[in-house]
Design a protein around this motif. Structure first.
Motif, short mmCIF file in Angstrom:
data_model
loop_
_atom_site.label_atom_id
_atom_site.label_comp_id
_atom_site.label_asym_id
_atom_site.label_seq_id
_atom_site.Cartn_x
_atom_site.Cartn_y
_atom_site.Cartn_z
N VAL A 243 0.84 -1.20 0.00
CA VAL A 243 0.00 0.00 0.00
C VAL A 243 0.87 1.26 0.00
CG1 VAL A 243 -1.66 1.33 1.36
CG2 VAL A 243 -1.97 -1.13 1.07
N ALA A 244 1.93 1.25 0.81
CA ALA A 244 2.83 2.41 0.87
C ALA A 244 3.55 2.64 -0.46
CB ALA A 244 3.85 2.20 1.98
N ILE A 245 3.94 1.57 -1.14
CA ILE A 245 4.62 1.71 -2.44
C ILE A 245 3.69 2.39 -3.44
CG2 ILE A 245 5.50 0.42 -4.41
CD1 ILE A 245 6.73 -1.54 -2.49
N CYS A 246 2.45 1.94 -3.50
CA CYS A 246 1.50 2.52 -4.47
C CYS A 246 1.24 4.00 -4.18
CB CYS A 246 0.19 1.74 -4.44
SG CYS A 246 0.36 0.02 -4.97
N ILE A 247 0.98 4.33 -2.93
CA ILE A 247 0.65 5.71 -2.59
C ILE A 247 1.86 6.62 -2.74
CG2 ILE A 247 -0.03 7.21 -0.69
CD1 ILE A 247 -1.90 5.02 0.27
N GLY A 249 4.42 6.20 -4.65
CA GLY A 249 4.74 6.32 -6.07
C GLY A 249 3.90 7.41 -6.74
N LEU A 250 2.60 7.44 -6.44
CA LEU A 250 1.74 8.48 -7.00
C LEU A 250 2.12 9.86 -6.46
CD1 LEU A 250 -1.73 6.67 -6.89
CD2 LEU A 250 -0.36 7.21 -8.92
N ASN A 251 2.38 9.93 -5.15
CA ASN A 251 2.78 11.21 -4.56
C ASN A 251 4.06 11.74 -5.18
OD1 ASN A 251 0.57 11.25 -2.86
ND2 ASN A 251 1.67 10.32 -1.14
N CYS A 252 5.01 10.84 -5.39
CA CYS A 252 6.28 11.25 -5.98
C CYS A 252 6.06 11.86 -7.37
CB CYS A 252 7.21 10.05 -6.06
SG CYS A 252 8.78 10.39 -6.87
N PHE A 253 5.22 11.20 -8.18
CA PHE A 253 4.97 11.69 -9.54
C PHE A 253 4.35 13.08 -9.52
CE2 PHE A 253 1.91 12.03 -13.08
CZ PHE A 253 2.81 11.99 -14.14
N PHE A 254 3.33 13.30 -8.71
CA PHE A 254 2.66 14.60 -8.68
C PHE A 254 3.52 15.67 -8.03
CE2 PHE A 254 -1.15 11.85 -9.08
CZ PHE A 254 -1.68 12.40 -10.25
N LYS A 255 4.34 15.32 -7.05
CA LYS A 255 5.21 16.32 -6.43
C LYS A 255 6.29 16.80 -7.39
CE LYS A 255 4.58 14.91 -1.60
NZ LYS A 255 5.20 14.29 -0.40
N PHE A 256 6.80 15.92 -8.22
CA PHE A 256 7.78 16.35 -9.22
C PHE A 256 7.13 17.28 -10.25
CE2 PHE A 256 10.89 12.97 -8.02
CZ PHE A 256 12.02 13.77 -8.01
N LEU A 257 5.87 17.00 -10.61
CA LEU A 257 5.18 17.92 -11.52
C LEU A 257 5.02 19.29 -10.88
CD1 LEU A 257 2.37 15.67 -13.08
CD2 LEU A 257 4.50 16.45 -14.14
N GLU A 357 -0.79 10.03 2.60
CA GLU A 357 0.21 9.61 3.58
C GLU A 357 -0.43 9.32 4.93
OE1 GLU A 357 3.19 8.93 2.93
OE2 GLU A 357 3.87 10.11 1.23
N GLY A 358 -1.46 10.09 5.29
CA GLY A 358 -2.17 9.82 6.53
C GLY A 358 -2.88 8.48 6.50
N ALA A 359 -3.45 8.12 5.34
CA ALA A 359 -4.12 6.82 5.22
C ALA A 359 -3.12 5.68 5.37
CB ALA A 359 -4.84 6.74 3.87
#
Length: 569
Positions: A243-247, A249-257, A357-359
């Protein structure tokens, strides 16, 4: 000289001068009838005691002389037997003179020889009494199963828990059979070399076949049931990590944008933070998959420590990649401040990251609470001792992520309000410091676990009391109980067994009438040796059975104890 005194002197090695003085005095006393009373007084009151040594006392009377001496005989540890010899009575001086001319009769020498078992010299290498299994005989001595059928078979206690006994062979018999089959040691060595080369070739072919099989499965699909390695990612720590890997990974992509759009140093730190979390959790997933592998000869205790190793590497990665890059970007922002574009998209992405991240943090907290409850420990103690390293890493990383989002959003808000980009750079330094603290904690706790950490003192006390309450155990020393990870415990102790209880346990299974008959038939030292060797070996086997029984009892009452080493003191 009187014959009784002469005999005493000869038997007890009196000095020649003492005998001479004794003879002159006796002649002076017995020279005439008037001196009869003086002789009686001499003999009666023991005046000879000044002339004869005191090592063997004697008593002389007028009618009879008795000589008391000690005859040392070896009976057990030694004993002394009192021997009384009667000497002819003396009536007159003429009788004494007649007895004086009689020849001396030497006392018989009594000697008892102690029966001692001859000590055997075994040398520095002795393998004649070794037992080996059939598999080892076939592999090491290049024999066939048909060759072993002709050898003596011996049933022994099995070291494995699933079998009670198994068949072994005498090493001397196997060596003799191998020489009979191959003719010489040189021929046997050549055959071993050929088989070793064939084994290496077989492993190479097996590796190629496994590679081809994997390619075939990748192309056509695998229809076999889901493996054990895959199933660990659907429950427990594996589920939390996935679950942490999936979340992340998405956070990393949007933060770089968001960082590319705004150029914010705090957003860059958050993007790097999410990237490091994703890489580290991928490393944790690899450690989890390795930790459930079946033990092999190279790793007899399994691979459970792979979780601690992957968590340790993850902590180092957070420090180098997360904290290092965040500090670097924050310092560069302080030295070379850059204007920041609109932060609206950055706020939106940070808000979404805070929720995700809270979830993940809640999932990790629930898993740790469940595990701590199962171990009977508090949540705080369970986390501080890193009992579940993979979930611990997710918990700390998500905690740092939530705090990092709050720090980044606060510093970005100050920058947008004041227009000063220095606040944004300070936010990057704050996120880097937070990551440094988390990485230091992970490195410390996992290093402690890998060094071999002891289990709880209450558990050690419970295991020790279980052994001490057994009647065959006198004392327990040098107790060591270490945590191997994944709820596995290795227990080691030095055990002082009560030999009387172990021997009684052996005797309870014997036929006493038959044993008494065997004892009565023992007449020679050789027969005694055979009797003692037979029952001595059986008593040693009984002691080994007692060790196996205690080990099984420990594992049965304490399922977390997987490996027990009881050493006989």
């Amino acid at each position: 000289m009187f014959p009784g005194l002469a005999a005493a002197a000869a038997a007890h090695r009196c000095s020649w001068s003492s005998l001479c003085r004794l003879r002159l005095r006796c002649r002076a006393v017995t020279r005439g009838p008037s001196n009869r009373q003086e002789w009686q007084n001499l003999v009666t009151f023991g005046s000879f005691s000044n002339l004869v040594p005191y090592s063997h006392p004697y008593v002389c009377t007028l009618s009879q002389v008795k000589l008391y001496s000690t005859d040392v005989q070896k009976e057990g540890q030694g004993s002394q037997t009192l021997r009384v010899e009667k000497v002819p009575s003396f009536e007159t001086a003429e009788d004494i003179g007649a007895e004086l001319k009689a020849p001396l009769k030497p006392d018989p020498l009594q000697v008892r020889v102690k029966a001692v078992l001859k000590k055997r010299e075994y040398g520095s290498k002795y393998t004649q009494n070794n037992f080996i299994t059939g598999v080892r005989a076939i592999n090491e001595f290049c024999l066939k199963s048909s060759d072993l059928e002709q050898l003596r078979k011996i049933r022994r206690r099995s070291p494995h828990e699933d079998t009670e006994s198994f068949t072994v062979y005498l090493r001397s018999d196997v060596e003799a059979k191998s020489l009979e089959v191959w003719g010489s040691l040189e021929a046997l060595a050549r055959e071993k070399k050929l088989r070793k080369e064939a084994e290496i070739e077989y492993r190479e072919r097996l590796f190629k076949n496994q590679k081809i099989l994997r390619e075939y499965r990748d192309f056509l699909g695998n229809t076999k049931p889901r493996s054990r390695t895959a199933s660990v990612f659907f429950k427990g720590p594996g589920k939390v990590v996935m679950v942490a890997i999936c979340i992340n990974g998405l956070n990393c992509f949007f933060k770089f944008l968001a960082w590319i759009y705004t150029g914010s140093a705090s957003m860059f730190s958050e993007a790097i933070h999410s990237l490091s979390d994703t890489c580290n959790q991928g490393l944790l997933a690899l450690g989890i998959s390795k930790s459930v592998q079946t033990p092999d000869p190279s790793h007899p205790y399994g691979f459970s420590n792979m979780r601690y190793i992957s968590s340790l590497i993850s902590g180092v990665g957070i420090f180098m990649m997360g904290a290092g890059l965040s500090w670097y970007h924050g310092v560069m922002g302080l030295l070379h401040p850059q204007p920041i574009e609109s932060l609206l998209w950055a706020y939106c992405i940070l808000a979404g990251s805070l929720l995700s991240e809270g979830a993940t943090l809640l999932v990790a907290v629930n898993e740790l609470r469940r595990s701590a409850r199962a171990k009977g420990m508090s949540f705080y103690k369970y986390v501080m001792e890193s009992r579940d390293p993979s979930t611990n890493v997710v918990l700390l990383e998500d905690t740092a992520a939530v705090l990092g989002v709050i720090i980044a959003a606060t510093c970005m808000g100050l920058t947008s309000i004041t227009g000063n980009p220095l606040y944004d750079s300070l936010g990057s330094l704050g996120v880097g410091t937070l990551l440094g603290v988390v990485s230091a904690f992970l490195i410390y706790t996992n290093t402690e676990a890998l060094l071999g950490r002891s289990i709880q003192p209450e558990q050690v006390q419970r295991l020790t009391e279980l052994l001490e309450n057994d009647p065959s155990v006198r004392a327990i020393h040098d107790v060591k109980a270490t945590d191997l990870g994944l709820g596995k415990v290795r227990f080691k102790a030095e055990v002082d067994f009560d030999g009387r209880v172990v021997t009684r346990s052996y005797l309870e299974k014997q036929d006493f009438d038959q044993m008494l008959q065997e004892i009565q038939q023992v007449k020679t030292p050789e027969e005694l040796e055979i009797f003692m060797l037979k029952h001595g070996e059986n008593i040693i086997d009984t002691l080994g059975a007692e060790v196996d029984r205690l080990e099984k009892e420990l594992k049965k009452r304490n399922p977390e104890v997987r490996h027990v080493d009881l050493e006989i003191l």
